[in-house]
Design an enzyme around this catalytic site. Sequence first.
Site, PDB file in Angstrom:
ATOM      1  N   THR A  66       0.591  -1.315  -0.056  1.00  0.00           N
ATOM      2  CA  THR A  66      -0.149  -0.020   0.061  1.00  0.00           C
ATOM      3  C   THR A  66       0.786   1.138   0.158  1.00  0.00           C
ATOM      4  O   THR A  66       1.909   1.191   0.502  1.00  0.00           O
ATOM      5  CB  THR A  66      -0.932   0.171   1.138  1.00  0.00           C
ATOM      6  OG1 THR A  66      -1.579   1.209   1.431  1.00  0.00           O
ATOM      7  CG2 THR A  66      -0.030  -0.149   2.458  1.00  0.00           C
ATOM      8  N   ASP A  67       0.182   2.475  -0.503  1.00  0.00           N
ATOM      9  CA  ASP A  67       1.173   3.827  -0.311  1.00  0.00           C
ATOM     10  C   ASP A  67       1.242   4.164   1.092  1.00  0.00           C
ATOM     11  O   ASP A  67       2.267   4.926   1.252  1.00  0.00           O
ATOM     12  CB  ASP A  67       0.433   4.684  -1.224  1.00  0.00           C
ATOM     13  CG  ASP A  67      -1.133   5.003  -0.913  1.00  0.00           C
ATOM     14  OD1 ASP A  67      -1.630   4.239   0.110  1.00  0.00           O
ATOM     15  OD2 ASP A  67      -1.896   5.607  -1.501  1.00  0.00           O
ATOM     16  N   GLU A  68       0.429   3.491   2.147  1.00  0.00           N
ATOM     17  CA  GLU A  68       0.547   3.871   3.405  1.00  0.00           C
ATOM     18  C   GLU A  68       1.992   3.782   3.873  1.00  0.00           C
ATOM     19  O   GLU A  68       2.358   4.194   4.858  1.00  0.00           O
ATOM     20  CB  GLU A  68      -0.534   3.201   4.117  1.00  0.00           C
ATOM     21  CG  GLU A  68      -1.814   3.840   3.746  1.00  0.00           C
ATOM     22  CD  GLU A  68      -3.093   3.476   4.723  1.00  0.00           C
ATOM     23  OE1 GLU A  68      -2.820   3.401   5.973  1.00  0.00           O
ATOM     24  OE2 GLU A  68      -3.861   2.653   4.164  1.00  0.00           O
TER      25      GLU A  68
ATOM     26  N   TYR B  96      -1.544  -0.374  11.109  1.00  0.00           N
ATOM     27  CA  TYR B  96      -1.883  -1.103   9.770  1.00  0.00           C
ATOM     28  C   TYR B  96      -0.785  -0.541   9.088  1.00  0.00           C
ATOM     29  O   TYR B  96      -0.393  -1.835   8.239  1.00  0.00           O
ATOM     30  CB  TYR B  96      -3.166  -0.394   9.275  1.00  0.00           C
ATOM     31  CG  TYR B  96      -3.783  -0.996   7.948  1.00  0.00           C
ATOM     32  CD1 TYR B  96      -4.023  -2.019   7.769  1.00  0.00           C
ATOM     33  CD2 TYR B  96      -3.469  -0.057   6.811  1.00  0.00           C
ATOM     34  CE1 TYR B  96      -4.452  -2.610   6.548  1.00  0.00           C
ATOM     35  CE2 TYR B  96      -3.551  -0.520   5.619  1.00  0.00           C
ATOM     36  CZ  TYR B  96      -3.962  -1.650   5.446  1.00  0.00           C
ATOM     37  OH  TYR B  96      -4.498  -2.146   4.305  1.00  0.00           O
TER      38      TYR B  96
ATOM     39  N   LYS C 258       2.004  -3.416   7.009  1.00  0.00           N
ATOM     40  CA  LYS C 258       2.215  -3.628   5.523  1.00  0.00           C
ATOM     41  C   LYS C 258       3.689  -3.750   5.171  1.00  0.00           C
ATOM     42  O   LYS C 258       4.246  -4.073   4.469  1.00  0.00           O
ATOM     43  CB  LYS C 258       1.212  -2.595   4.782  1.00  0.00           C
ATOM     44  CG  LYS C 258      -0.226  -2.773   4.787  1.00  0.00           C
ATOM     45  CD  LYS C 258      -0.612  -4.065   3.932  1.00  0.00           C
ATOM     46  CE  LYS C 258      -2.136  -4.083   3.538  1.00  0.00           C
ATOM     47  NZ  LYS C 258      -2.343  -5.215   2.660  1.00  0.00           N
TER      48      LYS C 258
ATOM     49  N   LEU D  98     -14.097   4.287   2.590  1.00  0.00           N
ATOM     50  CA  LEU D  98     -14.725   5.352   2.703  1.00  0.00           C
ATOM     51  C   LEU D  98     -15.896   5.492   1.412  1.00  0.00           C
ATOM     52  O   LEU D  98     -17.045   5.826   1.846  1.00  0.00           O
ATOM     53  CB  LEU D  98     -13.799   6.455   2.351  1.00  0.00           C
ATOM     54  CG  LEU D  98     -14.347   7.966   2.047  1.00  0.00           C
ATOM     55  CD1 LEU D  98     -14.999   8.468   3.236  1.00  0.00           C
ATOM     56  CD2 LEU D  98     -13.299   8.928   1.516  1.00  0.00           C
TER      57      LEU D  98
END
Length: 199
Positions: free
Chosen positions: A2-4, A26, A30, A66
């Site tokens: 993920t970009d996170e 979270y 990742k 969302l």
Amino acid sequence: STDEVYGEIAQGAFRETHQLAPNSPYAASKASADMLVKSYIRTYGFPAIIVRPSNNFGPWQYPEKLIPVVITRAMQNQSVPVYAKGLNVREWLFVDDSARAILAVMTQGKLGECYNIGSGNERRNIDVVTAILDILEKPRSLIRYVADRPGHDLRYALDCAKVKRLGWKPRIDFNTGLHQTVQWYLQYRKWVIKKLTVS
């Protein structure tokens, strides 16, 4: 992935070479998975490639994210929760484009490498919410601002030059994808309500 895993960025965009700096448990989980895969690649020559997509959206997305939350709550005339003032920026990628990018990486990507997958379609959360309400012809009075999520990153953005060199580029612009997504959730309303009831 993920970009996170990169953390937040005020300006510009993350390249695959940026240091990982996750800000939530979270995202840290990742990033840990990324590191574990990289260790197997180096130590054992494990044939793996890591992809880091931006926020996906589209049909069949579980109604806890969302866009599905806003659609399902608004179509039932329920309040729509928005964290803080809704100013967090995300890069939205239609699921079909994401799948095509992953396929391109699987068939043409280099083993052991990482590839960012993004769209360039940056939107503030509040703008996503109001766009959905407008499509559904619902009043903005449904919006209910709630306390911000702990460790909530303000902005993510990805530099996707590397995956584009494989011949991939996104085809679905945000507005087209959003309209398709809203129509899908309206068509499959019973599936959505069932999932919400089960959860």
